[in-house]
Design a protein around this motif. Structure first.
Motif, PDB file in Angstrom:
ATOM      1  N   GLY A  27      33.286   3.477  49.360  1.00 24.10           N
ATOM      2  CA  GLY A  27      33.939   5.113  49.269  1.00 24.10           C
ATOM      3  C   GLY A  27      34.572   5.154  47.981  1.00 24.10           C
ATOM      4  O   GLY A  27      35.062   6.658  47.731  1.00 24.10           O
ATOM      5  N   ARG A  28      34.769   4.373  47.073  1.00 25.23           N
ATOM      6  CA  ARG A  28      35.174   4.602  45.867  1.00 25.23           C
ATOM      7  C   ARG A  28      34.125   5.170  44.837  1.00 25.23           C
ATOM      8  O   ARG A  28      34.882   5.803  43.637  1.00 25.23           O
ATOM      9  CB  ARG A  28      35.808   3.166  45.049  1.00 25.23           C
ATOM     10  CG  ARG A  28      36.911   2.398  45.881  1.00 25.23           C
ATOM     11  CD  ARG A  28      37.083   1.295  44.894  1.00 25.23           C
ATOM     12  NE  ARG A  28      36.287   0.283  44.984  1.00 25.23           N
ATOM     13  CZ  ARG A  28      35.607  -0.205  44.039  1.00 25.23           C
ATOM     14  NH1 ARG A  28      35.664   0.422  42.748  1.00 25.23           N
ATOM     15  NH2 ARG A  28      34.613  -0.986  44.103  1.00 25.23           N
ATOM     16  N   VAL A  29      33.024   5.302  45.056  1.00 28.29           N
ATOM     17  CA  VAL A  29      31.937   6.033  44.221  1.00 28.29           C
ATOM     18  C   VAL A  29      31.422   7.121  45.090  1.00 28.29           C
ATOM     19  O   VAL A  29      30.689   6.708  46.035  1.00 28.29           O
ATOM     20  CB  VAL A  29      30.872   5.126  43.548  1.00 28.29           C
ATOM     21  CG1 VAL A  29      29.902   5.883  42.836  1.00 28.29           C
ATOM     22  CG2 VAL A  29      31.656   3.887  42.737  1.00 28.29           C
ATOM     23  N   GLU A  30      31.381   8.199  44.334  1.00 30.49           N
ATOM     24  CA  GLU A  30      30.797   9.427  45.126  1.00 30.49           C
ATOM     25  C   GLU A  30      29.939  10.348  44.098  1.00 30.49           C
ATOM     26  O   GLU A  30      30.304  10.252  42.968  1.00 30.49           O
ATOM     27  CB  GLU A  30      31.622  10.302  45.967  1.00 30.49           C
ATOM     28  CG  GLU A  30      31.179  11.334  46.905  1.00 30.49           C
ATOM     29  CD  GLU A  30      30.091  11.136  47.791  1.00 30.49           C
ATOM     30  OE1 GLU A  30      29.022  10.776  47.396  1.00 30.49           O
ATOM     31  OE2 GLU A  30      30.536  10.610  48.911  1.00 30.49           O
ATOM     32  N   ALA A  31      29.098  11.156  44.596  1.00 33.74           N
ATOM     33  CA  ALA A  31      28.541  12.299  43.889  1.00 33.74           C
ATOM     34  C   ALA A  31      28.242  13.413  44.574  1.00 33.74           C
ATOM     35  O   ALA A  31      27.851  13.457  45.631  1.00 33.74           O
ATOM     36  CB  ALA A  31      27.138  11.652  43.514  1.00 33.74           C
ATOM     37  N   LEU A  32      28.459  14.476  43.650  1.00 32.37           N
ATOM     38  CA  LEU A  32      28.545  15.871  44.614  1.00 32.37           C
ATOM     39  C   LEU A  32      26.684  16.255  44.167  1.00 32.37           C
ATOM     40  O   LEU A  32      26.213  15.620  43.353  1.00 32.37           O
ATOM     41  CB  LEU A  32      29.421  16.897  43.752  1.00 32.37           C
ATOM     42  CG  LEU A  32      30.796  16.498  43.834  1.00 32.37           C
ATOM     43  CD1 LEU A  32      31.556  17.750  42.865  1.00 32.37           C
ATOM     44  CD2 LEU A  32      31.428  16.744  45.031  1.00 32.37           C
ATOM     45  N   LEU A  33      26.623  17.059  45.109  1.00 29.37           N
ATOM     46  CA  LEU A  33      25.522  17.939  44.999  1.00 29.37           C
ATOM     47  C   LEU A  33      25.313  18.810  43.773  1.00 29.37           C
ATOM     48  O   LEU A  33      26.016  19.759  43.856  1.00 29.37           O
ATOM     49  CB  LEU A  33      24.818  18.439  46.118  1.00 29.37           C
ATOM     50  CG  LEU A  33      24.096  17.505  47.433  1.00 29.37           C
ATOM     51  CD1 LEU A  33      24.126  18.185  48.679  1.00 29.37           C
ATOM     52  CD2 LEU A  33      22.862  16.795  46.889  1.00 29.37           C
ATOM     53  N   VAL A  73      29.665  14.511  39.189  1.00 30.47           N
ATOM     54  CA  VAL A  73      29.895  15.959  39.556  1.00 30.47           C
ATOM     55  C   VAL A  73      28.585  16.649  39.692  1.00 30.47           C
ATOM     56  O   VAL A  73      28.532  17.844  39.802  1.00 30.47           O
ATOM     57  CB  VAL A  73      30.971  16.713  38.413  1.00 30.47           C
ATOM     58  CG1 VAL A  73      32.153  16.096  38.399  1.00 30.47           C
ATOM     59  CG2 VAL A  73      30.039  16.898  37.012  1.00 30.47           C
ATOM     60  N   GLY A  74      27.655  15.937  39.843  1.00 29.37           N
ATOM     61  CA  GLY A  74      26.271  16.700  40.153  1.00 29.37           C
ATOM     62  C   GLY A  74      25.176  16.694  39.207  1.00 29.37           C
ATOM     63  O   GLY A  74      25.670  16.252  38.108  1.00 29.37           O
ATOM     64  N   ASP A  75      23.931  16.810  39.602  1.00 32.82           N
ATOM     65  CA  ASP A  75      22.615  16.718  38.751  1.00 32.82           C
ATOM     66  C   ASP A  75      22.766  15.345  38.203  1.00 32.82           C
ATOM     67  O   ASP A  75      22.910  15.070  36.879  1.00 32.82           O
ATOM     68  CB  ASP A  75      22.895  17.787  37.464  1.00 32.82           C
ATOM     69  CG  ASP A  75      22.575  18.890  37.991  1.00 32.82           C
ATOM     70  OD1 ASP A  75      22.128  19.322  39.122  1.00 32.82           O
ATOM     71  OD2 ASP A  75      22.579  19.711  37.017  1.00 32.82           O
ATOM     72  N   LEU A  76      22.597  14.339  39.104  1.00 28.21           N
ATOM     73  CA  LEU A  76      22.084  13.062  38.848  1.00 28.21           C
ATOM     74  C   LEU A  76      20.737  13.013  38.051  1.00 28.21           C
ATOM     75  O   LEU A  76      20.800  12.080  37.423  1.00 28.21           O
ATOM     76  CB  LEU A  76      22.433  12.234  39.850  1.00 28.21           C
ATOM     77  CG  LEU A  76      23.449  12.015  40.874  1.00 28.21           C
ATOM     78  CD1 LEU A  76      23.244  11.148  42.223  1.00 28.21           C
ATOM     79  CD2 LEU A  76      24.695  11.568  39.954  1.00 28.21           C
ATOM     80  N   ILE A  77      19.840  13.751  38.367  1.00 28.65           N
ATOM     81  CA  ILE A  77      18.482  13.556  38.135  1.00 28.65           C
ATOM     82  C   ILE A  77      17.861  14.961  37.336  1.00 28.65           C
ATOM     83  O   ILE A  77      18.461  15.966  37.378  1.00 28.65           O
ATOM     84  CB  ILE A  77      17.586  13.217  39.303  1.00 28.65           C
ATOM     85  CG1 ILE A  77      18.083  14.377  40.519  1.00 28.65           C
ATOM     86  CG2 ILE A  77      18.116  11.680  39.681  1.00 28.65           C
ATOM     87  CD1 ILE A  77      17.249  15.552  40.641  1.00 28.65           C
ATOM     88  N   ASN A  78      16.636  14.703  36.877  1.00 29.36           N
ATOM     89  CA  ASN A  78      15.703  15.760  36.364  1.00 29.36           C
ATOM     90  C   ASN A  78      16.266  16.020  34.766  1.00 29.36           C
ATOM     91  O   ASN A  78      17.358  16.203  34.467  1.00 29.36           O
ATOM     92  CB  ASN A  78      16.045  17.103  37.167  1.00 29.36           C
ATOM     93  CG  ASN A  78      14.775  17.771  37.004  1.00 29.36           C
ATOM     94  OD1 ASN A  78      13.497  17.292  36.770  1.00 29.36           O
ATOM     95  ND2 ASN A  78      14.507  18.901  37.643  1.00 29.36           N
ATOM     96  N   ARG A  79      15.227  16.287  34.047  1.00 27.96           N
ATOM     97  CA  ARG A  79      15.128  16.699  32.695  1.00 27.96           C
ATOM     98  C   ARG A  79      15.182  15.383  31.852  1.00 27.96           C
ATOM     99  O   ARG A  79      14.809  15.346  30.753  1.00 27.96           O
ATOM    100  CB  ARG A  79      16.257  17.594  32.301  1.00 27.96           C
ATOM    101  CG  ARG A  79      16.178  19.024  32.754  1.00 27.96           C
ATOM    102  CD  ARG A  79      14.933  19.767  32.596  1.00 27.96           C
ATOM    103  NE  ARG A  79      15.125  21.025  33.028  1.00 27.96           N
ATOM    104  CZ  ARG A  79      14.755  21.565  34.191  1.00 27.96           C
ATOM    105  NH1 ARG A  79      13.839  20.714  34.943  1.00 27.96           N
ATOM    106  NH2 ARG A  79      14.576  22.734  34.634  1.00 27.96           N
ATOM    107  N   GLY A  80      15.798  14.325  32.382  1.00 32.85           N
ATOM    108  CA  GLY A  80      15.904  12.985  31.476  1.00 32.85           C
ATOM    109  C   GLY A  80      14.941  12.113  31.774  1.00 32.85           C
ATOM    110  O   GLY A  80      14.105  12.308  32.562  1.00 32.85           O
ATOM    111  N   PRO A  81      15.189  11.093  30.866  1.00 34.72           N
ATOM    112  CA  PRO A  81      13.856   9.954  31.084  1.00 34.72           C
ATOM    113  C   PRO A  81      13.770   9.078  32.164  1.00 34.72           C
ATOM    114  O   PRO A  81      12.554   8.255  32.324  1.00 34.72           O
ATOM    115  CB  PRO A  81      14.017   9.352  29.648  1.00 34.72           C
ATOM    116  CG  PRO A  81      15.651   9.306  29.700  1.00 34.72           C
ATOM    117  CD  PRO A  81      16.129  10.527  30.123  1.00 34.72           C
ATOM    118  N   ALA A  82      15.014   9.130  33.139  1.00 33.33           N
ATOM    119  CA  ALA A  82      14.968   7.859  33.848  1.00 33.33           C
ATOM    120  C   ALA A  82      15.612   8.432  35.261  1.00 33.33           C
ATOM    121  O   ALA A  82      16.570   7.702  35.856  1.00 33.33           O
ATOM    122  CB  ALA A  82      15.388   6.556  33.410  1.00 33.33           C
TER     123      ALA A  82
END
Length: 283
Positions: A62-68, A36-45
């Motif tokens: 198409g089975r894996v998706e990520a929101l912005l 649902v978004g925020d894949l990145i930032n603040r965490g270590p990796a």
């Protein structure tokens, strides 16, 4: 095939892999997965998290998706020079990576809203004036710009807290900014649907402010469709019939959560406190 929504990773790649392994055990026939978004930032990796989700999406047909989410948009803006990095960012490894251009290009082609199993999925929220169908259509307006040749120019004008309410007459950058702010930043609103961007640390509005969580606004047109969102770690896990909040504070020492849209079952992974919540801005 089961469908799972996963809350904000924020660069917690190890915990994401543990949760993905649990999903594989729970659904050995395969699963659809939507971050649902925020894949990145603040965490270590952050780099590892972004690479892993991008690889899964490309391999999954198409089975894996990520929101912005707002942090994902921030990375795009920093990468193209439209915004300066913040001192609390953990994006340097992505920006210096040999596959940086590929990752940025993949990220800017991600959606801002998805319908799955009768649920509307967004990163932050849905304005009360919007139906589920209108939310998807408005998200597509922004997606078209981000995927087109003018994406850098748009990111240079994306930031700002106005307009803070929806008006169908909005045009141009003002219209797109309002859509982005609702879908990726919104938490609290006035009863009339005016967005507030000052309160970030609490699940509750200040006493006497008359602010409400966006999902409790009267006459919300999307109320007939369950909405799944993240973004609000101070709120934590929220499981109601009409709204499912999945930001359970992974990077803040909480949990990373997967929610099965088919049967409402939860899978969770405990997370270390990579960031101290006290004195820091969540979300």
């Amino acid at each position: 095939m089961k469908t799972y929504a996963i809350g904000d990773l924020q660069g917690c790649a190890h915990e994401a892999q543990v949760l993905l392994n649990r999903i594989a055990d729970d659904a050995p026939e395969g699963a659809r997965i939507i971050f649902v978004g925020d894949l990145i930032n603040r965490g270590p990796a952050s780099l590892a998290a972004l690479r892993r989700v991008a690889a899964l999406a490309l391999e999954s047909e198409g089975r894996v998706e990520a929101l912005l989410g707002n942090h994902d948009l921030h990375l795009l803006a920093v990468a193209c020079g439209a915004q300066k990095a913040s001192g609390s960012d953990t994006l340097a490894e992505i920006l210096a990576a040999p596959d940086r251009d590929f990752l940025i290009d993949w990220l800017r082609h991600r959606p801002l809203a998805i319908m799955a199993c009768g649920h509307l999925l967004v990163h932050a929220g849905v304005l009360p004036q919007w139906s589920a169908a209108q939310t998807l259509a408005l998200a597509a307006e922004v997606e078209t710009v981000l995927r087109g040749p003018d994406w850098i120019a748009f990111l240079g004008q994306m930031y700002g807290n106005t307009p803070d309410r929806w008006d169908e007459a909005l045009t141009g950058v003002a219209r797109l900014r309002c859509i982005v702010n609702a879908l990726t930043r919104m938490r609290l609103c006035t009863p009339e649907g005016v967005m507030d961007f000052k309160e970030k640390e609490s699940a509750l509005a200040p006493a006497g402010s008359h602010l409400l969580p966006w999902f409790d606004l009267p006459a919300r047109r999307s109320a007939g469709t369950p909405v799944v969102f993240g973004h609000w770690s101070a709120l934590g896990l929220l499981l109601r019939a009409d709204v499912i909040g999945l930001d359970s504070g992974c990077v803040w020492g909480g949990k990373l959560t997967a929610f099965c849209l088919d049967n409402r079952e939860l899978l969770q992974v405990e997370c270390p406190e990579y960031q101290r919540a006290k004195g820091k801005k969540r979300g």
